[in-house]
Motif scaffolding. Structure first.
Motif, PDB file in Angstrom:
ATOM      1  N   PHE A 192       0.924  -1.276   0.096  1.00  0.00           N
ATOM      2  CA  PHE A 192       0.147   0.003   0.092  1.00  0.00           C
ATOM      3  C   PHE A 192       0.858   1.039   0.070  1.00  0.00           C
ATOM      4  O   PHE A 192       0.698   2.177  -0.922  1.00  0.00           O
ATOM      5  N   HIS A 195      -0.127   5.862  15.017  1.00  0.00           N
ATOM      6  CA  HIS A 195       0.856   5.093  13.948  1.00  0.00           C
ATOM      7  C   HIS A 195       0.601   5.862  12.554  1.00  0.00           C
ATOM      8  O   HIS A 195       1.586   5.743  11.917  1.00  0.00           O
ATOM      9  N   ILE A 196      -0.510   5.814  12.322  1.00  0.00           N
ATOM     10  CA  ILE A 196      -1.324   6.547  10.974  1.00  0.00           C
ATOM     11  C   ILE A 196      -0.496   7.920  11.032  1.00  0.00           C
ATOM     12  O   ILE A 196       0.109   8.143   9.917  1.00  0.00           O
ATOM     13  N   LEU A 234      -0.433  -2.660  16.435  1.00  0.00           N
ATOM     14  CA  LEU A 234      -1.847  -3.056  16.236  1.00  0.00           C
ATOM     15  C   LEU A 234      -2.087  -4.583  16.722  1.00  0.00           C
ATOM     16  O   LEU A 234      -3.366  -5.022  17.075  1.00  0.00           O
ATOM     17  N   ILE A 248      -4.296   6.198   4.224  1.00  0.00           N
ATOM     18  CA  ILE A 248      -3.808   5.020   5.307  1.00  0.00           C
ATOM     19  C   ILE A 248      -4.731   4.418   6.215  1.00  0.00           C
ATOM     20  O   ILE A 248      -4.667   3.116   6.515  1.00  0.00           O
ATOM     21  N   ARG A 266       3.169   6.193  -2.013  1.00  0.00           N
ATOM     22  CA  ARG A 266       4.419   6.933  -2.296  1.00  0.00           C
ATOM     23  C   ARG A 266       5.558   6.515  -3.123  1.00  0.00           C
ATOM     24  O   ARG A 266       6.204   5.690  -2.908  1.00  0.00           O
ATOM     25  N   ALA A 269       2.283   9.244  12.764  1.00  0.00           N
ATOM     26  CA  ALA A 269       3.616   9.148  12.482  1.00  0.00           C
ATOM     27  C   ALA A 269       4.136   8.593  11.090  1.00  0.00           C
ATOM     28  O   ALA A 269       4.969   9.307  10.501  1.00  0.00           O
ATOM     29  N   MET A 270       3.498   7.605  10.555  1.00  0.00           N
ATOM     30  CA  MET A 270       3.879   7.048   9.309  1.00  0.00           C
ATOM     31  C   MET A 270       3.954   8.394   8.305  1.00  0.00           C
ATOM     32  O   MET A 270       4.697   8.478   7.476  1.00  0.00           O
ATOM     33  N   ASP A 271       2.759   9.089   8.321  1.00  0.00           N
ATOM     34  CA  ASP A 271       2.655   9.776   7.212  1.00  0.00           C
ATOM     35  C   ASP A 271       3.403  11.298   7.347  1.00  0.00           C
ATOM     36  O   ASP A 271       4.336  11.794   6.499  1.00  0.00           O
ATOM     37  N   VAL A 314      -4.404   3.793  19.299  1.00  0.00           N
ATOM     38  CA  VAL A 314      -2.977   3.287  19.114  1.00  0.00           C
ATOM     39  C   VAL A 314      -2.905   3.354  17.385  1.00  0.00           C
ATOM     40  O   VAL A 314      -1.738   3.667  16.904  1.00  0.00           O
ATOM     41  N   ALA A 315      -3.852   2.957  16.742  1.00  0.00           N
ATOM     42  CA  ALA A 315      -3.784   3.180  15.277  1.00  0.00           C
ATOM     43  C   ALA A 315      -3.603   4.719  14.824  1.00  0.00           C
ATOM     44  O   ALA A 315      -2.524   4.869  13.980  1.00  0.00           O
ATOM     45  N   MET A 335       3.810  -0.379  13.074  1.00  0.00           N
ATOM     46  CA  MET A 335       2.597  -0.293  13.036  1.00  0.00           C
ATOM     47  C   MET A 335       1.712  -1.625  13.194  1.00  0.00           C
ATOM     48  O   MET A 335       0.850  -1.846  13.842  1.00  0.00           O
ATOM     49  N   ASN A 377       1.236  10.036  21.841  1.00  0.00           N
ATOM     50  CA  ASN A 377       1.528   9.022  22.472  1.00  0.00           C
ATOM     51  C   ASN A 377       2.176   9.168  23.873  1.00  0.00           C
ATOM     52  O   ASN A 377       1.905   8.352  24.774  1.00  0.00           O
TER      53      ASN A 377
END
Lengths: 318, 318, 318, 318, 318, 318
Positions: free
Chosen positions: D174, E277-278, D285, E171, D179, E280-282, E273-274, D281, E257
């Motif tokens: 994904f 992390h969404i 999760l 995401i 990206r 942070a990732m972006d 929690v999700a 992640m 967090n």
């Protein structure tokens, strides 16, 4: 006369100031010339200044901690105000200005501060504790009337240390009334002794710390004061292993609370816990008060303050 | 006779041991009975033990630090070995056993350790430094021959402190040869003085620390030793503000390196940096050596060692 | 000829120096001109310098790492000494000066250092360990004779890495004698291998690191050296899962002791604990020695040293 | 049959379970008797159990990882449920139960997981990267089909590692679409390799880790996997200093992000930053999902979860 | 026209740029003159510039956020490129240039971003959650179309906040499909609300943050958004103690967090929690992408990036 | 009647106590029997107790928070005192004992505490601030008369929260007199509001906290109180963006000082700095006072106190 704190960009002004720092530097370029990189101050604050094209006479005339009459203009350099000195001369007797008018001082006179401390000393009921306190205070005696409490952290001005002690004694008196299980003699002694070796730790003049002493760097004021208590007890024939001596040394050693803040042991008596919080409350609130005082009224925010989690303070409009 | 270290699950054994700890407890259930919760030890290690159904005579007979003859069986409880005592009596003269045979000791005799330290003391060339060292050593004199260096951390056995000092002096001698810019007098003095107040900080018997003293808890051995240097200097008429006194106090105060490890100042002389590393090297390697020594040969891994980042040590098979 | 370390404010001097860094810059102002921002060095230290009004010929003549004859004057700029270059030319053969005379070097010659290391290599009794060590040393072979041990941290000069290894081998030999439970082969191999990939991690010339390599940045010298041991074992047909290979890789991987200092695992063998402390002792004491050496004798304090809790070192007058 | 997860206080039940752990212990009291301290589990969870008054036959019959039929009652002990086993026997063929029905497993079959991984492997376009991945996967081959991803932290069950990889590959696919500047080959390879040495780091059976291996303790799975890439490159004749090899090793070495979490270098390529976040992640999760799954529906809160800042998770009622 | 990003040392160029910052300063020396210390930017990056010898007309003409036509030359100053402006004038209509062509913007148009967010809003099935989201979005409505997500940390450009939200929603959609136990309404609402108070926290123009607001400094965007949810619930008559309101506030409050990163509570629902992390990732991957985009293609390394453990990113050549 | 605090090993006693906790457990062994694992308390302290061989009537008779008459003997178990209950019955009216006589309470009556708080509320001069304070106090109204200030940390008893507030108000009054630059309205309001949401955060009965509420866990009392101020302002029609509202919310949000202690913002107004130190001083000194109070007079040291760097307090004999 314009106070440093009141100077604004583009001001053209004349006044008396203290030459707090002075360094001879050279301009860049093919034919470098001498200039002075200067810090001017008065009781309201300080500002950096440049004096271009200095002569060799100038270099023999001006030194730090001299009083000068300055004609200057205020400029902005890297977002900070800075003075360009147009003319400068040493003050003479006729100017009728005194050094002590140009330095930042505690708001109470040294005499009154010393008097207040002495009175508390004499109110300590336990004779041995009182003798130890008297001995240690005697070691720094005249320095106590003018030393600052720190280089920059808090109470960094003329008689700042004595002022810090006196204000802590006020809080201590209140807390002992509110919580009668605390021993007032230990609280009084702890407050007077906790920073008593600071004048030995730092080298200061007119309330301005220029450096730390060898003992300050290698031993620190906390261990120094603890050793002074040893000295005092030996001198007065008090048992070094008595609870009084151990208790006083514990107060001094633990007052920074944590190892990373310089205390080799953590508070483990009621009075030691109290002392740490009395110290913190007075030091932190004074940082706030001083920062607001030396920030122009028009500015809503003070500069960042290291001792307050490196945050600035906002001047509430209530 | 079976050493504690050699006992294995299900062993039925008889032997002499030291009653290191003893507590009278009550069994659960409707008719609770007294029993002893015991720790038995010898020079090879220690193990917990239970003595069920104790009589009132038993309760008057057995106390910690007594030597006993034990018939027991080894059981497993919560993944650990534990002794069920079948029979137990105090030893008599006829058993011809001595207390000191049953405690863990440094591998060199106290006499030899003290002798080695004394020799180094007398080799200190600077008379003032030597006098300060002699004064401080004299304060703990007979304790130096048998105190451990710590409660559990390292060298936690009979004469462990003296052993630690002697081994550090060996490293110190080597390092002074390798790096002649170090001052041997300061290195020697620093090593002898760095933990010299430990016998005042801890309450110990037969190399086993039962508690910390009031001074130990409220002042700590680092500040205590620093005060002793003050005492020594006053006693010998040495200037308290001389570099020698400051230098020695700095060595003691900084030898734990960081504030969070108990040092109010960080090492700022060459010898202070050296002292910290000599101390660390000896303490950490001794932890390793002792852990391997007291772990059964058949076990490839020692228990977790707090002072070594809480890691166990693997016994390489090379 | 005046050494850099001996230059004082206002000195007018002539001498040979190494052009360590050179950047062409433009003066401020309406008609900006080129000038050189330079760092000059010799074996005693380094100082920044300005060369004003450079010609286009100058820009084609002078480059970093060239030897120059300089006529200059020493000025003070922002509290630091700085050279104003009056005249400068490249050296010629007739000047009879060599590059290596102008760089900071280990106090022992590269040949002697390499010889000492080789001798220890050949004294490793275990053939497989010796082969792995030989293989890894061979990978950096000629770089080992001149690379520094770090960019600035410690041993940051010509042959600094080899000097660090040789001095650690001396300490290692002593410790193995003092504590016979340590395996000398592992100690020797661990010392030689622990920083062996530093020449691959850093890009250096004449003992001066200009940058880190791609491998240095993305893998680091610790993981690199661990991979080299894998390579060496494959090359020599040694079992990758043998305790020897694992033990050597563990020594390398754990020698920084903590994760935040770059070690993915913590020391868990006796030799790994020893290696970390041998490394720390040599690195820290060398920092002290080098700082004192490069600080003018008249200065009682060295600059702040990052690797020593960011503290300066005081030159005791004993 | 009652699932472990469904048992409630006072339940009297009969069912088949896996004897996950068993220890023979002795009761307290004057006449101690053997009993079993047991952990029973099935795919839904686990519970501790006691089997009192065991016979010597019992001690020869029951061992960990055996399947048993149990008649028991549920009691409360220290606020936790615990089984008192009334009767217990080993299962026979006639019971028609299989070990794998009683262990916690990934929700996708090992075959499907391995198939999914293999497909991604073959979709790696760069041949050298693909060969390195294939080599490393081959090293653990059959373990990949059943190993857990950790002892307790996350995916701690049968085929947990493969499940973790497959789910990360889904996220990776994904993110590469979202990206496009990310290199899909590196993302795929990084995901498959990042924990590939876990089966070598841990000793596990049926998805349950009993211990770490010697390599696991002394080197760790991160350094192991990095060395495997070295091995793979040597084996396939790929340049060890190529960006591909360095890039893959960097992905593995940096995927824990910080030194204190075990990574000797921090992510410094786009794919390394992505890999760390894909790993985090999925792991976090899955911790949440597993904790909710194994907590009785009636409980609003899961137990505290170490990997989630040691907080429990609340089951929202939306 | 030359993009800022393409300028190289010594370039002589003419082009249109945005005057992002402008300060009037004085040259050093005996006759100081005014000059402009300027930052010029376009969509590709920014560079500092000097305009010497400015007239009083100039001082009334040029202000920050004005568009200018510049003729300049590129110089090197302290290892950084810097523009010396030769000629400069304000743009006129005839130049046919628009402000928005000269600022860094999200790669998707504000309209499309807002449209995407609105669509997700309307897809929230729970009416109360949808109403709360709508209310909060309405509070910042037109600011959402152009505000950046941060001052410098990540997405620091025109419409950066909306772009961050849209990408997180992508995401989030993927993760909800992959893990159906997550509640899509809470994920959608959490993503839209988590930074919704940023436009109130910061003062920005054209995607460039000049300062934080009073509320931003004293309350912070996390507490602000939590209070907005209270407001929204009161406004819509939704029970403040319902799980919906608490759940949404928990999402906002916990999304950083850890306490030291600004979250007063840690994530304790699956969606919280999700969300962390969404986010942070972006944010982290966008930092990487933006750093690579604004670093010249010829440079293999980006500058150090504070949010990525202060490491630079390497541009792999695969 | 013997107070819990006065019980000593082997005492045989009869008295009235509160059944603070009760759990039915099973004895180990082949024929397990029910017993009660109990915590008995009175105002002087608490002790665990066992009641063996309970009948089914017993199980229906005794529940937590019931008053009981107990005949028991004191035993030692794992170095702690423990009661073996010989006989126990519920109290009847004839016993003439009241629940409130058996719980630990603030030393001032709830009525007096509430009265003192109300008086300060009405002395707030600014009407808007007063209305906000009144609204928030009204939300917890009757809980304020009996809730503790924390579960165990400090003031963990009946009316502990109100007592904490009243004592802080005393300190606040003193500090406002000592430092007139502080705004008394903000100090008063800050003190009353800082922990006002604690009764919503915790579930308590008779001053004993049994758990945290859902809002307590997911939002925390700091964010809750901030939202209440929003609510209050909306309710009273006060501008949410006024300095009063922001200032009050800032006081609440910042009073834990650091992010890791739960404050999302750090103190940035003079009153916020003061509030933090008033809170710390009262909480810490109360911990000391309570620990000394509940430790038998004969014990020189209290237990370790988590909130005081996990140190015990020594009872000085001065």
């Amino acid at each position: 006369m314009t106070l440093i704190k009141q100077l604004a960009s583009s001001d053209d002004f004349t006044g008396y100031y203290l030459l707090k720092e002075l360094e001879v530097k050279l301009t860049n370029g093919a034919t470098p010339k001498d200039y002075f990189d200067i810090v001017l101050c008065d009781g309201s604050g300080q500002m950096s200044a440049k004096f271009w094209d200095v002569s060799s006479t100038d270099k023999e005339t001006f030194f730090p901690m001299g009083l000068v009459k300055v004609h200057g203009v205020v400029q902005t350099y890297r977002e900070k105000l800075q003075i360009k000195i147009v003319r400068m001369r040493l003050t003479t007797e006729e100017d009728q200005v005194n050094l002590t008018d140009f330095i930042r001082s505690a708001p109470i006179s040294p005499n009154d501060l010393i008097h207040a401390i002495k009175q508390v000393q004499s109110s300590i009921e336990d004779e041995e504790i009182r003798r130890i306190v008297d001995y240690c205070v005697a070691k720094v005696d005249d320095k106590l009337s003018h030393y600052p409490a720190a280089k920059t952290h808090h109470h960094a001005y003329f008689a700042g240390l004595a002022y810090h002690i006196v204000r802590m004694l006020e809080i201590g008196e209140f807390i002992c009334k509110q919580r009668p299980f605390l021993n007032p003699d230990l609280i009084k002694a702890g407050i007077i002794l906790h920073d008593i070796a600071k004048p030995e730790e730092m080298i200061a003049q007119l309330g301005i710390v220029s450096d730390y002493s060898l003992q300050g760097k290698l031993l620190g004021h906390i261990s120094l004061a603890s050793s002074w208590i040893t000295e005092a007890a030996i001198h007065s024939g008090i048992d070094l292993e008595s609870e009084k001596v151990i208790g006083l040394q514990h107060l001094v050693l633990s007052h920074h609370n944590l190892g990373e803040w310089g205390s080799p042991v953590q508070p483990q008596t009621a009075e030691a816990v109290a002392l740490h919080h009395i110290d913190a409350m007075d030091a932190k609130l004074q940082m706030v008060e001083d920062a607001l005082d030396t920030t122009p009224e028009s500015e809503p925010w003070t500069p960042f303050i290291r001792g307050l989690e490196n945050k600035p303070i906002y001047r509430m409009k209530l």
